[in-house]
Design a protein around this motif. Structure first.
Motif, mmCIF file in Angstrom:
data_model
loop_
_atom_site.group_PDB
_atom_site.id
_atom_site.type_symbol
_atom_site.label_atom_id
_atom_site.label_comp_id
_atom_site.label_asym_id
_atom_site.label_seq_id
_atom_site.Cartn_x
_atom_site.Cartn_y
_atom_site.Cartn_z
ATOM 1 N N TYR A 221 0.644 -1.281 -0.076
ATOM 2 C CA TYR A 221 0.046 -0.049 0.023
ATOM 3 C C TYR A 221 0.824 1.169 0.037
ATOM 4 O O TYR A 221 0.273 2.473 0.330
ATOM 5 C CB TYR A 221 -0.983 -0.050 1.043
ATOM 6 N N ALA A 222 2.084 1.073 -0.337
ATOM 7 C CA ALA A 222 3.005 2.381 -0.127
ATOM 8 C C ALA A 222 2.940 3.269 -1.414
ATOM 9 O O ALA A 222 2.927 3.054 -2.592
ATOM 10 C CB ALA A 222 4.527 1.727 0.029
ATOM 11 N N LEU A 223 2.780 4.496 -0.851
ATOM 12 C CA LEU A 223 2.686 5.471 -2.027
ATOM 13 C C LEU A 223 4.001 5.489 -2.758
ATOM 14 O O LEU A 223 4.164 5.478 -3.959
ATOM 15 C CB LEU A 223 2.743 6.952 -1.316
ATOM 16 N N ASP A 224 5.099 5.039 -2.322
ATOM 17 C CA ASP A 224 6.456 5.023 -2.981
ATOM 18 C C ASP A 224 6.569 3.730 -3.959
ATOM 19 O O ASP A 224 6.875 3.765 -4.933
ATOM 20 C CB ASP A 224 7.580 4.954 -2.012
ATOM 21 N N ALA A 225 5.628 2.838 -3.482
ATOM 22 C CA ALA A 225 5.502 1.745 -4.648
ATOM 23 C C ALA A 225 5.055 2.091 -5.762
ATOM 24 O O ALA A 225 5.273 1.483 -7.015
ATOM 25 C CB ALA A 225 4.626 0.553 -3.886
ATOM 26 N N ILE A 226 3.819 2.917 -5.643
ATOM 27 C CA ILE A 226 2.990 3.585 -6.837
ATOM 28 C C ILE A 226 4.345 4.400 -7.715
ATOM 29 O O ILE A 226 4.265 4.359 -8.800
ATOM 30 C CB ILE A 226 1.894 4.288 -6.452
ATOM 31 N N ARG A 227 4.914 5.245 -7.022
ATOM 32 C CA ARG A 227 5.873 6.186 -7.698
ATOM 33 C C ARG A 227 6.862 5.209 -8.129
ATOM 34 O O ARG A 227 7.261 5.349 -9.538
ATOM 35 C CB ARG A 227 6.561 6.802 -6.519
ATOM 36 N N ARG A 228 7.463 4.326 -7.604
ATOM 37 C CA ARG A 228 8.705 3.435 -8.308
ATOM 38 C C ARG A 228 8.082 2.682 -9.313
ATOM 39 O O ARG A 228 8.974 1.837 -10.096
ATOM 40 C CB ARG A 228 9.007 2.643 -7.136
ATOM 41 N N HIS A 229 6.934 2.335 -9.490
ATOM 42 C CA HIS A 229 6.483 1.443 -10.502
ATOM 43 C C HIS A 229 6.291 2.205 -11.774
ATOM 44 O O HIS A 229 5.931 1.817 -13.196
ATOM 45 C CB HIS A 229 5.226 0.455 -10.284
ATOM 46 N N GLY A 230 6.756 3.612 -11.689
ATOM 47 C CA GLY A 230 6.746 4.317 -12.924
ATOM 48 C C GLY A 230 5.642 4.837 -13.672
ATOM 49 O O GLY A 230 4.420 5.003 -13.094
ATOM 50 N N VAL A 231 5.569 4.719 -14.892
ATOM 51 C CA VAL A 231 4.400 4.857 -15.545
ATOM 52 C C VAL A 231 3.434 3.896 -15.721
ATOM 53 O O VAL A 231 2.444 4.193 -16.665
ATOM 54 C CB VAL A 231 4.702 5.667 -17.110
ATOM 55 N N PHE A 232 3.895 2.825 -15.387
ATOM 56 C CA PHE A 232 2.776 1.711 -15.764
ATOM 57 C C PHE A 232 1.450 2.256 -15.310
ATOM 58 O O PHE A 232 0.431 1.756 -15.998
ATOM 59 C CB PHE A 232 3.165 0.426 -14.971
ATOM 60 N N GLY A 233 1.149 2.569 -13.913
ATOM 61 C CA GLY A 233 -0.248 2.609 -13.407
ATOM 62 C C GLY A 233 -0.848 3.541 -14.112
ATOM 63 O O GLY A 233 -2.056 3.300 -14.751
ATOM 64 N N GLU A 234 -0.429 4.804 -14.376
ATOM 65 C CA GLU A 234 -1.339 5.613 -15.058
ATOM 66 C C GLU A 234 -1.515 5.301 -16.753
ATOM 67 O O GLU A 234 -2.570 5.584 -17.283
ATOM 68 C CB GLU A 234 -0.519 7.234 -15.050
ATOM 69 N N THR A 235 -0.612 4.622 -17.325
ATOM 70 C CA THR A 235 -0.603 4.114 -18.609
ATOM 71 C C THR A 235 -1.727 3.040 -18.570
ATOM 72 O O THR A 235 -2.453 3.301 -19.568
ATOM 73 C CB THR A 235 0.600 3.750 -19.047
ATOM 74 N N TYR A 236 -1.536 2.233 -17.596
ATOM 75 C CA TYR A 236 -2.671 1.181 -17.445
ATOM 76 C C TYR A 236 -4.150 1.626 -17.553
ATOM 77 O O TYR A 236 -5.014 1.489 -18.136
ATOM 78 C CB TYR A 236 -2.465 0.216 -16.402
#
Ligand code: GLU
Ligand code: MG
Length: 438
Positions: free
Chosen positions: A142-157
């Motif tokens: 649930y880390a904010l940093d995990a979202i940051r570190r997975h780069g553009v994947f989340g927003e592109t997805y």
């Protein structure tokens, strides 16, 4: 070089794989009504890419007929070919229903539920998956940093899903390193299954564009945590009135919802042959791993086979609309149309037999209850291996009857051929192979 856009017509096969055929997109208009030819024996493709012995062999023809509402066209704008596909029914060449089409199996279950009870189900599939490009480290849950570190994947997805017509409800970094979860709002059963497939395919498509991969396999390594598919459902009438909740009954479960749940509970061990249908499924379905390993209905309990989900706020109308249940002994090695069809049929059997409501557990662990206490509440341990799940199916003629005989035979033969190969694999290899496939 000039490129010619390609469109794929696909279906989800018995192993939960999306397969089909493509054609130049200029033919789309003609193909939307004409479909594309398909081979019946393709139903015998196993998850491992082998062909199980089947009734058809080299004989016969069917066709993939698209549902225009399922069309996906997503151009990532990076010079790679756009994703263009439609999900299809499998039909006979004269356009009649093919008795082995998984999507038709679900459509028939939905129609029978409506005809016999007036009930419409609203459903959503909640997905967890592992992304190889997560730059994962311990304590990413649930880390904010995990979202940051997975780069553009989340927003592109998320952008790809929106372009594909899928609204996203939530997106988060789950417990395991590199694990993410995506949820979407509930919809009518067939749409929910189509959406589940689009959710998986767009995750794969997005990861591919980024030089990475995702896996929805229930376990990518023997230790740690798994990735589940939690199937949420609620009962409605055709006017959009919610039917699952009754504030005057125990746990707020309406009479008909109680019957529906009891039907599922009664058949749950055999249902596992469809909802958690792979050897690797049972590396996930282990005690105390926030999955469902018992046939209990658990009040807000993430280790119940069937969870009574929370509602938020106090307005009775809002509570009634939110009230829903979650089938947790399910994963993405299954075909969602089959998963949901057998769940609906089991629930419908509970309504038709006017079963008494389940006796939910609340702050109780079936594991530590006495066997008498469990028996009094019809709580059984769900199968602990895929062979046990298929043995339970063999012992449950009612669940066998949920599928046309030819489809049931094909399904069992297909899965057995898969197990013949995978049985030899130790847990590490099992995880590695299935992570590659799913
Ligand atoms: N990862 C868990 C599973 O395998 C579920 C965790 C959760 O409650 O979301 O189902
Ligand atoms: Mg989760």
């Amino acid at each position: 070089m000039q490129q010619d856009p390609l469109t794929m017509f696909c279906y989800t096969d018995l192993a939960g794989q999306v397969r089909g055929k493509g054609f130049p997109s200029s033919q789309l208009e003609k193909r939307l009504t004409g479909g594309i030819g398909w081979t019946p024996n393709n139903l015998m493709f196993t998850a491992l890419g082998t062909i199980a012995p089947g009734a058809w062999g080299s004989h016969g023809d069917v066709m993939l007929m698209p549902d225009p509402a399922t069309g996906v066209a997503v151009d990532y704008g990076d010079g790679t070919p756009a994703e263009r596909f439609y999900l299809c029914d499998v039909q006979n060449t004269d356009g009649t229903v093919w008795d082995c089409c998984p999507r038709t199996l679900l459509r028939d279950a939905v129609a029978d539920l409506l005809a016999q009870t007036g009930i419409v189900l609203k459903v959503t599939f909640e997905h967890e998956f592992i992304y190889s490009g997560a730059n994962a480290r311990a304590a990413d849950n649930y880390a904010l940093d995990a979202i940051r570190r997975h780069g553009v994947f989340g927003e592109t997805y998320l952008g790809a899903l929106r372009t594909a017509g899928v609204e996203v409800d939530s997106y988060l970094a789950e417990f395991a390193p590199g694990q993410f979860e995506v949820t979407v709002p509930p919809s009518e059963a067939l749409v929910a299954c189509d959406t589940a497939m689009t959710v998986r395919e767009m995750a794969r498509a997005t990861a591919f564009r980024l030089g990475h991969s995702v896996s929805f396999s229930p376990r990518v390594q023997p230790d740690g945590l798994g990735s589940g598919v939690h199937i949420h459902f609620s009962l409605w009438d055709t006017d959009g009135t919610p039917l699952s909740h009754d504030p005057d009954r125990p746990f707020g479960i309406s009479e008909r919802a109680g019957q529906f749940l009891s039907g599922i509970v009664r058949h749950m061990p055999a249902l596992c042959a469809f909802t958690a249908p792979s050897p690797v499924s049972y590396l996930r379905l282990v005690s105390h791993s926030w999955t469902g390993v018992w046939s209990n209905v658990g009040f807000r309990d993430r280790e119940a086979g069937l969870r009574i989900c929370p509602t938020f706020g106090a307005s009775p109308e809002a509570v009634a609309r939110q009230f829903n249940f979650e089938f947790r002994a399910a994963d993405a090695t299954a075909n969602p149309y089959l998963q949901l069809a057998v769940i609906i049929r089991a629930g419908l059997s509970g309504i038709n037999d006017a079963l008494p409501p389940p006796q939910p557990t609340m702050d109780e662990d079936p594991e530590t209850m006495s066997s008498d206490a469990r028996a009094a509440r019809q709580i059984v341990r769900l199968p602990s291996s895929v062979d046990a799940a298929f043995a339970a199916l063999k012992d449950d003629p009612v669940v066998q009857g949920f599928l046309p005989q030819r489809l049931l035979d094909a399904y069992i033969a297909n899965k057995q051929a898969e197990f013949e190969i995978s049985r030899a694999w130790a847990p590490d290899e099992l995880c590695r192979r299935y992570a590659e496939i799913y």
